[in-house]
Design a protein around this motif. Structure first.
Motif, PDB file in Angstrom:
ATOM      1  N   SER A  22       4.701  -8.909   0.747  1.00  0.00           N
ATOM      2  CA  SER A  22       4.346  -9.784   1.869  1.00  0.00           C
ATOM      3  C   SER A  22       3.720 -10.874   1.441  1.00  0.00           C
TER       4      SER A  22
ATOM      5  N   SER B  27       0.416 -10.389  -0.285  1.00  0.00           N
ATOM      6  CA  SER B  27       0.166  -9.438  -1.294  1.00  0.00           C
ATOM      7  C   SER B  27      -0.111 -10.028  -2.409  1.00  0.00           C
TER       8      SER B  27
ATOM      9  N   ASP C 210       6.831  -0.949  -0.326  1.00  0.00           N
ATOM     10  CA  ASP C 210       6.466  -2.192   0.470  1.00  0.00           C
ATOM     11  C   ASP C 210       5.030  -2.330   0.246  1.00  0.00           C
TER      12      ASP C 210
ATOM     13  N   TYR D 196       1.849  -4.638   1.192  1.00  0.00           N
ATOM     14  CA  TYR D 196       1.171  -5.872   1.880  1.00  0.00           C
ATOM     15  C   TYR D 196      -0.104  -5.920   1.562  1.00  0.00           C
TER      16      TYR D 196
ATOM     17  N   THR E  30       4.153   2.817   0.578  1.00  0.00           N
ATOM     18  CA  THR E  30       3.715   1.550   1.372  1.00  0.00           C
ATOM     19  C   THR E  30       2.226   1.377   1.147  1.00  0.00           C
TER      20      THR E  30
ATOM     21  N   LYS F 205      -2.147  -3.737   4.657  1.00  0.00           N
ATOM     22  CA  LYS F 205      -2.781  -5.158   4.694  1.00  0.00           C
ATOM     23  C   LYS F 205      -4.284  -4.882   4.048  1.00  0.00           C
TER      24      LYS F 205
ATOM     25  N   ASP G  25      -4.085  -0.009   6.274  1.00  0.00           N
ATOM     26  CA  ASP G  25      -4.630  -1.153   6.194  1.00  0.00           C
ATOM     27  C   ASP G  25      -6.108  -1.034   5.628  1.00  0.00           C
TER      28      ASP G  25
ATOM     29  N   ASN H  37       6.336 -12.743  -0.239  1.00  0.00           N
ATOM     30  CA  ASN H  37       7.360 -12.496   0.847  1.00  0.00           C
ATOM     31  C   ASN H  37       8.738 -12.472   0.040  1.00  0.00           C
TER      32      ASN H  37
END
Lengths: 424, 372
Positions: free
Chosen positions: A286, A289, A301, A303, A316, A319, A336, B290
């Motif tokens: 993201s 990140s 993924d 974040y 994952t 955030k 998160d 992103n």
């Protein structure tokens, strides 16, 4: 007629109890390593890269993960019409049914399997080391010296030699004597647990020694061959070889992969390491990140922020979460605002928002100090950690934990919290 | 499923610019780890079609390599399986595929030797998920001769390189125009058809007798009044990638969480050939925002709003913005790349500067690679 010059027998039945909760549900060879691999991928890939296309994998302890991983051997091109990979669990016999009671006993119980390929040589491997080795070169050495049993050895620092089985050789690398974990080692050539036997020699030794309880290569078969006067040779190996038997060495071996040019390089074009990968999508980062000095598997993924870490596939990271000096295995979800320091988190773990792992002073583990040490936090597979929990160093969590399991939302350093399954 | 599959992967066109020089569109890499044909193949596999033929002609090396084993899509079996058909010289034919219908005609024995009552025809250059069983149910329910999968595009969508269709209330197709200058509809054909196998054989044979070679023009349009041709509307994600801009935007779509969830995290999965590459590696100085990054990649620089395919090396102090870097590209230190598609196996020298000023630039570098 079926004929293979050399077939491999891979010992993958051990628990590897010094890896603590990491091996409470899986055999050690099936433990993840380096993001997307499992430990057994290294010997299996070495086999196919060395032209050994017949491999018997001896399983016993918790074989489910291992069996699904190996399947019919497609990832290693070991799906063959003749040979290929065969999983060999212990089985019932009309008399004398028993588990595999020792390394050589496991091989003894599969004499029929080996006989069916009419091999000249048998390669004995163990499923718990990280290394790249061309077994064909070792076989050439074996043939050249007209050896009947060749043992791969590597030089270790003299002060560490007392932790290993040590081979004493003459100038031609012929083994004259050996000692198991000697107090005053006479040589620094440590056995790597890799052997090439002439099938005739091995078969004779196995049958003669069959009644020995806990029949073991190091303790019984090698001494038997030596006493009988078989020529034994030591094949010196100087590449990277790592025993990942303890949590600390496991963590260290993973961390060595993230160096700029690691000593053990997975990015080499030749001598690839193969593994079964089930998910394929690329990884996503993201906008918020951050990532530095890390390797990350497919389908993850990110974040949050990842530093100095090895992240598996399908992970994952939420955030504002910071992951530092840690190993996160496949399909784990971290919420998160978490912080993870020097943590080893096994597969399919859920760490909810706001958890902090590896915080506080280093205190010796209360139950298994020989397993949980070096300041590492260890989370077993499929564990759940509820929101805002703090976990200290040298601690271990395994199972679906709830708030009631913690005091003031904290698990202090050195504590062990195991809720599910067999305890270690 | 009681159908066989045909994937038309022969074509190419100038809208792909330099990207088409190396490969058929079906072999274009998509979303970091896939190739375009994976979507059609996975859809067929997930719909339990057991027997699939891929018709290919234009520069099929990449595609053949990708399809070298059928096991990745679960087509490695005794009954049925995956067949790759390139044009062949025979006693009574020595032509290339002169069109889509001709490619089917030249492989008519494949159709005749099958026993499944239906045929699913799809193209290799679309990104979508579709359960063909649902289309077949619809086809049977409507007692259709041919069912065409179609999608209504939003107003203002440029339909000029698609076939557009108009349907009555019953969804029977009344009008079918191919690449009209001024289209009278914004419902486009997705290039996916279901048809009874015997009818297809019959129509293709007739076409060949009349020296007609195109499936759309000579079958769909020509028979639109005579045969019951129905449209099956889809509303989910579907995109054709056969132009540089569409190819670029299809890849960029995967940066959206809803698209990734739809393709990667919801049943069924999309399959692709597995490469044995190590996990991606991020050294000191790496900064990723992103972006999607595939395995085997080593990143030392900054990557923003981009899709990085497999086995790419990005040097120190590089900046990659709003770009697509295809497989096995080496980008030297201090390079700047924005609004570009970098062709695979390229080597970008250190201190290079590439920026697509008016739209997307395709970068093809044949520089020799010295270090790696």
């Amino acid at each position: 007629m079926i004929k293979k010059e050399m077939i491999a027998m891979l010992l993958a039945g051990g628990q590897g109890s010094r890896l603590g909760v990491l091996t409470s549900k899986v055999a050690k060879p099936a433990v993840s390593f380096g993001g997307k691999y499992r430990i057994i991928d290294f010997p299996l890939s070495n086999c196919i890269n060395s032209g050994v296309d017949t491999v018997g994998v001896l399983t016993q302890y918790q074989p489910l993960r291992l069996n699904t991983h190996i399947g019919i051997g497609i990832p290693w091109d070991l799906d063959r019409n003749i040979g290929g990979v065969t999983v060999l669990p212990p089985y019932e016999k009309s008399t004398n049914s028993e588990w595999y009671t020792g390394t050589a006993n496991a091989i003894y119980q599969n004499i029929d399997y080996m006989d069916s390929f009419n091999p000249e040589y048998i390669l004995i491997l163990s499923g718990d080391h990280i290394y790249k080795m061309d077994y064909e070169v070792m076989l050439d050495f074996h043939k050249q010296n007209k050896s009947e049993c060749t043992i791969a050895v590597m030089p270790v620092p003299m002060e560490e030699a007392k932790r290993f089985g040590i081979m004493i050789t003459d100038e031609n690398r012929k083994i004259t004597d050996f000692e198991e974990k000697p107090a005053n080692p006479r040589s620094n050539l440590a056995s790597m647990g890799i052997y090439i036997f002439n099938w005739k020699t091995l078969k004779e030794a196995l049958i003669t020694m069959a009644d020995q309880p806990g029949l073991d290569f190091g303790k019984h078969i090698i001494p038997y061959c030596h006493d009988k006067g078989c020529p034994l040779y030591a094949y010196e190996f100087n590449g990277y070889w790592k025993d990942v038997g303890t949590l600390h060495s496991y963590w260290e071996a993973n961390m060595e992969l993230i160096d700029i040019v690691p000593e053990f390089n997975l990015y080499e074009e030749y001598w690839k390491i193969y593994t079964k990968s089930d998910i394929l999508p690329p990884q996503y980062f993201s906008r918020e990140s951050e990532v530095e000095k890390s390797i990350i598997g497919e389908g993850s993924d990110i974040y949050g922020k990842v530093y100095n870490s090895v992240i598996g596939c399908g992970v994952t990271i939420g955030k504002n979460t910071v992951v530092r000096d840690s190993i996160i295995m496949n399909n784990t979800v971290i919420g998160d605002n978490c912080e993870l320091y020097k943590s080893i988190v096994a597969e399919n773990v859920e760490i909810k928002n706001g958890c902090r792992l590896g915080i506080g002073d280093e205190v010796e583990n209360e139950t298994d100090p020989h397993i949980y040490n070096s300041g590492l936090v260890c989370i077993g597979e499929k564990s759940i950690i509820p929101e805002n929990i703090t976990i200290g160093k040298n601690a271990c969590v395994f199972g679906e934990t709830e708030y009631a399991d913690y005091q003031n939302n904290t698990l202090a350093s050195g504590k062990t919290l195991i809720k599910a399954g067999d305890s270690v | 499923m009681r159908a066989i599959g045909i994937i038309l992967a022969g074509g190419n066109n100038h809208r792909m610019k330099e990207l088409s020089q190396k490969r058929a569109i079906g072999a274009m890499p998509i979303a970091g780890s896939y190739r375009a044909i994976d979507f059609a193949l996975s859809n067929m596999s997930n719909s339990h079609i057991q027997k699939v033929a891929v018709f290919t002609q234009y520069n099929a090396r990449s595609l053949n390599e990708h399809l070298s084993s059928s096991k990745w899509w679960d087509f490695g079996r005794k009954q049925g399986g995956l067949f790759v058909m390139t044009p062949a010289v025979t006693a009574d034919n020595s032509f290339w595929y002169r069109g889509t219908a001709d490619s089917i005609y030249q492989n008519l024995s494949f159709l005749k030797a099958s026993h499944e009552p239906y045929v699913v025809i799809a193209s290799a250059d679309c990104v979508y998920k579709l359960d063909f069983n649902k289309v077949l149910e619809y086809h049977i329910e409507k007692k259709a001769d041919i069912t065409v999968v179609c999608k209504e595009m939003e107003q203002g969508f440029n339909v000029d390189r698609y076939g557009t269709i108009r349907m009555n209330e019953d969804c029977r197709i009344e009008d079918f125009e191919e690449k009209a200058v001024v289209a009278r509809s914004n419902t486009i054909s997705c290039g996916i058809y279901i048809i009874r196998r015997r009818l297809l054989v019959e129509m293709i044979e007739k076409c060949a007798e009349e020296d007609r070679y195109d499936f759309v023009r000579d079958i769909l349009i020509r028979y639109k009044g005579q045969k019951r041709i129905y449209g099956y509307k889809i509303t989910e994600y579907w995109k054709n990638i056969a132009s540089v801009n569409d190819y670029f935007s299809a890849n960029m779509d995967f940066l959206k969480p809803e698209v990734r969830d739809y393709f990667f995290k919801t049943y069924p999965d999309i399959y692709s050939k597995v490469d044995d590459l190590p996990p991606a590696k991020y050294n000191v100085g790496a900064k990723i925002m992103n972006s999607l990054v595939a395995s085997g990649t080593i990143v030392n620089g900054t990557v923003e709003d981009s899709v990085i395919f497999r086995q790419t090396f990005i040097g120190n102090n590089c900046t990659i913005k709003n770009s697509i870097i295809l497989n096995d590209v080496y980008i030297g230190d201090n390079s700047y790349i924005e609004n570009c598609i970098v062709e695979s196996h390229g080597t970008i020298r250190a201190n290079s500067y590439h920026k697509g000023e008016n739209g997307i630039e395709v970068v093809v570098e044949h520089t020799d690679r010295y270090v790696m």
